[in-house]
Design a protein around this motif. Structure first.
Motif, mmCIF file in Angstrom:
data_model
loop_
_atom_site.group_PDB
_atom_site.id
_atom_site.type_symbol
_atom_site.label_atom_id
_atom_site.label_comp_id
_atom_site.label_asym_id
_atom_site.label_seq_id
_atom_site.Cartn_x
_atom_site.Cartn_y
_atom_site.Cartn_z
ATOM 1 N N GLY A 804 -2.139 3.509 0.028
ATOM 2 C CA GLY A 804 -2.696 2.568 -0.923
ATOM 3 C C GLY A 804 -2.334 1.127 -0.628
ATOM 4 O O GLY A 804 -2.845 0.200 -1.273
ATOM 5 N N LYS A 805 -1.475 0.915 0.356
ATOM 6 C CA LYS A 805 -1.043 -0.435 0.701
ATOM 7 C C LYS A 805 -1.941 -1.045 1.776
ATOM 8 O O LYS A 805 -2.247 -0.403 2.778
ATOM 9 C CB LYS A 805 0.400 -0.422 1.207
ATOM 10 C CG LYS A 805 1.425 -0.076 0.153
ATOM 11 C CD LYS A 805 2.843 -0.266 0.696
ATOM 12 C CE LYS A 805 3.881 -0.071 -0.379
ATOM 13 N NZ LYS A 805 5.244 -0.368 0.123
ATOM 14 N N LYS A 806 -2.336 -2.308 1.569
ATOM 15 C CA LYS A 806 -3.125 -3.009 2.574
ATOM 16 C C LYS A 806 -2.270 -3.456 3.746
ATOM 17 O O LYS A 806 -2.772 -3.636 4.857
ATOM 18 C CB LYS A 806 -3.825 -4.213 1.947
ATOM 19 C CG LYS A 806 -4.859 -3.846 0.907
ATOM 20 C CD LYS A 806 -5.544 -5.081 0.340
ATOM 21 C CE LYS A 806 -6.592 -4.690 -0.692
ATOM 22 N NZ LYS A 806 -7.257 -5.888 -1.281
ATOM 23 N N LYS A 807 -0.972 -3.621 3.492
ATOM 24 C CA LYS A 807 -0.069 -4.068 4.543
ATOM 25 C C LYS A 807 1.274 -3.370 4.377
ATOM 26 O O LYS A 807 1.867 -3.397 3.297
ATOM 27 C CB LYS A 807 0.124 -5.592 4.471
ATOM 28 C CG LYS A 807 1.087 -6.134 5.514
ATOM 29 C CD LYS A 807 1.252 -7.635 5.373
ATOM 30 C CE LYS A 807 2.258 -8.172 6.401
ATOM 31 N NZ LYS A 807 2.451 -9.639 6.273
ATOM 32 N N LEU A 808 1.740 -2.716 5.437
ATOM 33 C CA LEU A 808 3.045 -2.053 5.390
ATOM 34 C C LEU A 808 4.160 -3.070 5.620
ATOM 35 O O LEU A 808 4.056 -3.937 6.488
ATOM 36 C CB LEU A 808 3.126 -0.955 6.449
ATOM 37 C CG LEU A 808 2.218 0.270 6.283
ATOM 38 C CD1 LEU A 808 2.607 1.334 7.304
ATOM 39 C CD2 LEU A 808 2.294 0.836 4.878
ATOM 40 N N GLU A 809 5.220 -2.931 4.858
ATOM 41 C CA GLU A 809 6.400 -3.758 5.049
ATOM 42 C C GLU A 809 7.261 -3.153 6.152
ATOM 43 O O GLU A 809 7.105 -1.976 6.526
ATOM 44 C CB GLU A 809 7.201 -3.840 3.743
ATOM 45 C CG GLU A 809 6.394 -4.316 2.544
ATOM 46 C CD GLU A 809 5.895 -5.740 2.710
ATOM 47 O OE1 GLU A 809 6.579 -6.530 3.404
ATOM 48 O OE2 GLU A 809 4.826 -6.059 2.156
ATOM 49 N N ASP A 810 8.202 -3.960 6.663
ATOM 50 C CA ASP A 810 9.106 -3.457 7.698
ATOM 51 C C ASP A 810 9.883 -2.249 7.215
ATOM 52 O O ASP A 810 10.132 -1.299 7.964
ATOM 53 C CB ASP A 810 10.073 -4.567 8.141
ATOM 54 C CG ASP A 810 9.374 -5.659 8.940
ATOM 55 O OD1 ASP A 810 8.261 -5.388 9.432
ATOM 56 O OD2 ASP A 810 9.928 -6.772 9.047
ATOM 57 N N ILE A 811 10.277 -2.294 5.927
ATOM 58 C CA ILE A 811 11.052 -1.181 5.374
ATOM 59 C C ILE A 811 10.220 0.105 5.348
ATOM 60 O O ILE A 811 10.750 1.205 5.500
ATOM 61 C CB ILE A 811 11.574 -1.548 3.959
ATOM 62 C CG1 ILE A 811 12.669 -0.567 3.525
ATOM 63 C CG2 ILE A 811 10.443 -1.582 2.935
ATOM 64 C CD1 ILE A 811 13.360 -0.991 2.239
#
Length: 891
Positions: A804-811
Motif C-alpha cells: 500500500g506504500k508508494k515509496k518504501l523507506e530504508d527501514i
C-alpha cells in the motif's frame, strides 16, 4: 447517486442491502435499515460486496468451443442441439442443473420449459445438496414444504437449539439477532449440537459434541424422555396429529434410556440429561437446523426426529417455538416454490398427484406435463456418465467442485454430447468442459425476487448496467424455448411478467388446499413489482403477509393433520476402517462462499483464512504421523487433496474438517468434493457430505514459500500452490519437492524478473535453505518471494501493508531482507475482524496493555467485532488466552 434497495446474494438469511452506484462502475454497499431480516446489519461478506463487482474475469460474450459468437448463433446451437437429442432419444436424454443463486423468475421459466414443454423432470438444483432433506422432512410431517416460524420467533424463544449449524459463521446476522435477544434476556438459553466446537459454541450455554451421524438417536431419546416425563400436549396430539404410537414405539425401542443414548452419541450423560431437562421445562423452544442435519444419508429422518419432538409437545404454530430449517442459499426456497427440484411441480404441487399435474398443464396450456420424477443431482451426473443423458445445461453453479465424487462429474462432462454453461465467470472448473458458454447477468445487474429462510419474498433489484452482452437467465431460457418451437409459453417482456404468472399459478384452483399461495401479489405491473416490499407468504387476496404458520392447527395432508414419522436410526453408508480410520466433515468458513467465484475477488474476505486447511485433533494428528502447520494429504476411496494442517482440540477426535470453497482456480489440489462419497439419503437424494471415511498422511515437500505479486504469475510448475486476492497484490502459497540448485534463478523466473536490468533485492542462506527476493518497481515493491525448508515463514500481514506504500523507506528495505519488520508494531498479525481489518497481534497487544476483559471493551477500543459480530468468539478466545498467559507469568 440514490441507493437502490436490493438483497444480499449469499446465505438464506436474505438481508436487505442498499447499493449506491458510483461513476467508476462500482457501488457503495450498506445494510438496509428497513429490511425486516437484518435492520441495517450486514455480515462481512455482505459488507464486502462492493469489492466483488467489476468486469475482471467476467464472461462477457457467448462462446462456442472457446470462440466468441453472437447470441443468435449460440442460442440456435443450444436449441437445435437439445431438439435433435430429444427427437432421437426422447425428452429424458436432456437435463438442466440449476442453482439457488438463480432468482425465482429464472427458476420458474426453466422449470416450465422442462416439465411443461420438453416433457421431462430432469431439472435439478444445487439446493439438492443442502436443503432437500429439509424439504422431504417438511412434506412428510406437514404435507407440504413449510417452514413454520419467523425470525422474530427466535427473539421470543426462551430456548434456541442449534443443530448442525455453525450459525455464527454461516448465518451471522441471524445469529447476532439471537445473541442480542439473549443479552436483553439473560435467562434465554442457547444450546449447540455439533461434533465440532465451532465459533457458535463460544456464545452458547451448552454444547453437546455428539458423534457424527447420531442425531436421530439423540432426538429419539428426547422424544422418549418427553413422553416418559409427561411433557406431552395430549389435546394437540389427539386433535391434530397421527401415528404417534408407532413413532413412540420405534423411539423407545431404538433409543433406550438416557445412558444408552449418551453412550451411542458419545456425550457425557450429565450433559445430555441437562439438555433433555432444559427442553422439557421450556415451552418456548425453537430447534434450528442446517447442513449438519440435512447433508446426511439419514438427513430426512434427522429432520423428522426433530419435528416429532415439537409435535409431541405442541410447540409449533405459536410465538417463540417450532422447528426451523435455516436455508443455505439466498433463493433455495424460491426455487422450491417453483418446483426447481426434480421431484416437484411448480407452486408446491406434486408430480405424483394426477390432479396437480392437470392443474399445472391446464394453467400453462402446455403440450406436455411430466408424470414421473426426474433424476436427482447425483443420479443425474451418473446418467450423463453412462450416456443416458446426452445434453446438460448448467446454470449458476459449479458441480465439478461442489458435487460428491466430483472427479466422476468431470468424467461425465468430458464425454457428454452437449454441455451448456450459463455463468458470470469465464473460467471455472465446470466452464472448462462447456461446448457453449452463455454470459449471464450477475448480482447488481439482474432483477427479480428471492425468498429467504422465513418465507420472506424480497426484491433483488438491478443497480448496474449489464456488462458486455450478458443477459438475465430467464431471458436466455425463454429465447432457447422459442427456438425449440415453444414461443407461445415464453413471451415474457420482463421479470415482472414472470413473477405475475408464478403468483397466479400459486392461486389457480387452490382454494386453501395448498399453503403456498401468493395471489395477493398477482396482477403487479412493472411499477408495482419495482415497489414491492419484503413480505412473507402465504399472501392471500388481502395482500397481507403471514409471519407464522399452523396457528389454526391445520396442516396440509388430506385430513388436515400433521404426521409423526417413525425414525429408526441408521448408520452411515460407509464406515471407517483400518485403511480410512477417520471421518471427513465438510463445510463453510466465515468469509468465503461456495466455490469463491464471487468472494475470491475480495481482498477483505481473503485476509481471514487465505488457504485451504484441514482441522484435526492433536491426538489424531499424532496417530497419523502429521504435524501442525505442515502440508498433509487427505485421501478417501474417491479422491485426495493437499492442504495445510491445523491441529485444534476444538475438532472432535476421530474426525477431520475441510472447507468446501477451494478449487482448481485457487489451488493446485484442494477440491474436497472429489473426496466425498456419493451416498445419498434414500428419501431426499441429498448427499452425505458430513461422513466419508478418510485418512490423513504427511505430504512431504523440500521447501515452503510464498509470493506476493502485483501481477498474476504462472506457478503451475510448483508441486503445491494456492492463490488468493490481496489488496493491490495476489498472494501465492507454495510447496516444492526436489533440491533447488539456484534460488536466484528460480525466484526471478517465478516473478517474471529474468531481465538483468530488474531492480532486485535478495538474501540467500544456502546452508539453512533460506531465500528472500524482492522485485522493486521504482520506489515501491512489485513482488516478493520468501522460501524456507520450514513452514514458519515471515508474516504476510506485515508484507501486505508494504504494497500500500508508494515509496518504501530504508527501514522497510532492511525488514524485507531480514524477513521481519524492524518496528514490531508494523505486524498486525493474521486478520481476526475482516469488517475493520483488525489483526490478531493488534488485538492481543490491546488486551495486554489496556487490560481489556470483554469483547465489548475490545470493540470500543479497536472497532473489532462491532459490525457483524462473527469474530466475537475469536476475540473472546484471545482474551482467555491472554488471561491464561498472565496467570502463568504471575505464578
Amino acid at each position: 447517486m440514490n441507493a437502490v434497495k436490493t438483497t444480499c446474494p449469499y446465505c438464506g438469511v436474505g438481508c436487505g442491502v442498499l447499493a449506491a452506484p458510483r461513476k467508476d462502475g462500482g457501488a457503495d454497499i450498506s445494510g438496509d435499515p428497513q429490511h425486516p431480516s437484518n435492520f441495517g446489519k450486514l455480515c462481512v461478506k455482505g459488507s464486502a460486496l462492493g469489492e466483488t463487482l467489476g468486469d475482471h474475469g467476467r464472461l462477457l460474450y457467448p462462446q462456442m468451443h472457446g470462440e466468441r459468437v453472437g447470441w443468435d448463433a449460440a442460442l440456435d446451437h443450444v436449441a437445435q442441439g437439445f431438439r435433435k437429442i430429444i427427437d432421437e432419444h426422447g425428452p429424458d436424454a436432456v437435463a438442466l442443473y440449476v442453482s439457488g443463486q438463480l432468482l425465482t423468475e429464472d427458476y420458474y421459466v426453466a422449470n416450465k420449459l422442462m416439465k411443461g414443454y420438453v416433457g421431462t423432470a430432469n431439472i435439478d438444483t444445487n439446493s439438492r445438496l443442502c436443503m432437500s432433506s429439509a424439504v422431504a422432512g417438511h412434506k412428510r410431517a406437514f404435507g407440504e414444504d413449510l417452514v413454520p416460524i419467523s425470525y422474530e420467533d427466535l427473539e421470543l424463544a426462551d430456548l434456541v437449539v442449534l443443530v448442525g449449524s455453525n450459525t455464527a459463521w454461516c448465518h451471522p446476522i441471524l445469529f447476532q439477532r439471537i445473541v442480542k435477544a439473549k443479552e436483553q434476556r439473560p435467562e434465554m438459553k442457547i444450546v449447540v449440537l455439533d461434533p465440532r466446537r465451532t465459533a457458535t459454541c463460544e456464545l452458547a450455554d451448552l454444547h453437546l459434541p455428539l458423534r457424527a451421524g447420531t442425531d436421530v438417536t439423540l432426538f429419539n431419546g428426547l422424544l422418549t424422555y418427553l413422553h416418559q416425563h409427561g411433557v406431552v400436549d395430549t389435546k394437540f396430539v389427539d386433535g391434530h396429529t397421527t401415528d404417534v404410537e408407532r413413532t413412540l414405539a420405534i423411539a423407545d425401542n431404538t433409543a433406550g434410556d438416557l445412558r444408552s443414548v449418551a453412550r451411542a452419541c458419545r456425550i457425557e450423560p450429565s450433559v445430555l440429561g441437562e439438555f433433555y431437562r432444559m427442553f422439557a421445562r421450556t415451552e418456548k423452544a425453537i430447534t434450528a437446523f442446517s447442513m449438519g442435519v440435512n447433508q446426511s444419508g439419514a438427513g430426512t429422518d434427522k429432520v423428522n426426529s426433530i419435528i416429532n419432538c415439537h409435535l409431541l409437545t405442541g410447540r409449533i404454530g405459536k410465538p417463540g417455538m417450532g422447528p426451523f430449517s435455516i436455508t443455505g442459499q439466498p433463493n433455495a426456497m424460491g426455487g422450491r416454490e417453483v418446483g426447481g427440484l426434480a421431484n416437484m411441480l411448480a407452486a408446491h404441487m406434486e408430480l405424483a398427484n394426477p390432479t396437480h399435474r392437470e392443474i399445472v398443464q391446464e394453467f400453462w396450456k402446455s403440450p406436455a406435463i411430466v408424470a414421473k420424477q426426474g433424476l436427482k443431482a447425483v443420479d443425474l451426473f451418473n446418467a450423463i456418465d453412462e450416456g443416458k443423458v446426452k445434453a446438460v445445461w448448467i446454470m449458476a453453479t459449479n458441480p465439478v467442485v461442489s458435487l460428491p465424487d466430483a472427479d466422476k462429474v468431470k468424467s461425465a462432462l468430458s464425454k457428454c454430447e452437449l454441455v451448456v454453461v450459463s455463468d458470470i465467470i469465464e473460467k471455472t472448473d465446470t466452464a472448462a468442459y462447456a461446448h457453449v458458454l452463455l454470459p449471464a447477468a450477475g448480482w447488481g445487474e439482474k432483477d427479480g425476487t428471492v425468498t429467504n429462510s422465513d418465507r420472506r419474498i424480497s426484491r433483488q433489484r438491478a443497480f448496474l448496467p449489464l456488462p458486455g452482452e450478458a443477459k438475465p437467465d430467464w431471458w436466455i431460457i425463454g429465447e432457447v424455448a422459442k427456438r425449440m418451437g415453444y414461443a407461445e409459453g415464453f413471451n415474457f417482456s420482463g421479470a415482472h411478467e414472470v413473477f405475475d404468472e408464478h403468483a397466479r399459478l400459486s392461486a389457480y384452483r387452490n382454494e386453501g388446499s395448498r399453503c403456498f399461495d401468493i395471489n395477493g401479489l398477482s396482477g403487479l405491473d412493472r411499477q408495482g413489482f419495482d415497489a414491492m416490499d419484503p413480505i412473507q407468504w402465504p399472501v392471500l387476496a388481502d395482500a397481507k403477509g403471514t409471519p407464522r404458520l399452523f396457528e389454526n392447527g391445520r396442516y396440509f395432508h388430506a385430513d388436515g393433520k400433521a404426521r409423526f414419522i417413525p425414525t429408526p436410526p441408521r448408520g452411515p453408508a460407509h464406515a471407517t476402517d483400518a485403511e480410512f480410520p477417520l471421518v471427513l466433515n465438510t463445510g463453510r468458513i466465515r468469509d468465503q462462499w461456495h466455490t469463491m467465484t464471487r468472494t475470491g475477488r475480495s481482498p477483505k474476505l481473503a485476509s481471514h483464512i487465505p488457504e485451504p486447511f484441514v482441522d484435526m485433533h492433536p491426538h489424531d494428528a499424532l496417530m497419523s504421523g502429521v504435524r501442525d502447520g505442515e502440508l498433509v494429504r487427505v485421501a478417501t476411496r474417491w479422491g485426495a487433496l493437499v492442504a495445510r494442517l491445523k491441529t485444534t482440540p476444538e475438532q472432535g477426535r476421530g474426525a477431520v474438517f475441510v472447507p468446501i470453497h477451494w478449487n482448481n482456480q485457487f489451488a493446485s489440489d484442494a477440491r474436497v468434493g472429489a473426496l466425498v462419497n456419493p451416498a445419498v439419503d434414500p428419501v431426499s437424494g441429498e448427499p452425505e457430505f458430513k461422513h466419508t471415511p478418510v485418512r490423513v498422511e504427511a505430504f512431504g515437500v523440500a521447501w515452503h514459500g510464498f509470493i506476493l505479486s502485483r501481477d498474476a504469475l504462472d506457478v503451475d510448475g510448483v508441486t503445491w500452490w494456492t492463490r488468493i486476492q490481496g489488496q493491490q497484490f495476489i498472494r501465492y502459497e507454495l510447496g516444492g519437492r526436489g533440491v533447488v540448485q539456484n534460488w536466484n534463478e528460480l525466484g526471478r523466473t517465478l516473478l517474471n524478473a529474468e531481465s538483468p536490468d530488474a531492480d532486485w533485492l535478495e538474501y540467500s542462506d544456502k546452508t539453512a535453505g533460506i531465500y528472500r527476493g524482492v522485485l522493486m518497481d521504482g520506489e515501491r515493491i512489485k513482488a516478493c518471494i520468501y522460501v524456507s525448508p520450514r513452514p514458519d515463514l515471515p508474516s504476510r500481514a506485515w508484507l501486505s501493508g508494504l504494497f500500500g506504500k508508494k515509496k518504501l523507506e530504508d527501514i522497510d528495505r532492511v525488514g524485507l531482507l531480514i524477513g521481519e519488520p524492524v518496528n514490531k508494531q508494523a505486524d498486525t498479525g493474521p486478520t481476526v475482524c475482516s469488517c475493520f481489518g483488525v489483526g490478531r497481534n493488534t488485538i492481543t497487544d490491546a488486551i495486554r496493555k489496556r487490560g481489556l476483559k470483554t469483547a465489548g471493551e475490545v470493540t470500543a477500543c479497536l472497532k473489532a467485532g462491532g459490525n457483524c459480530g462473527s469474530c466475537v468468539p475469536e476475540i473472546k478466545s484471545l482474551i482467555a488466552q491472554c488471561a491464561a498467559i498472565a496467570e502463568e507469568t504471575a505464578a
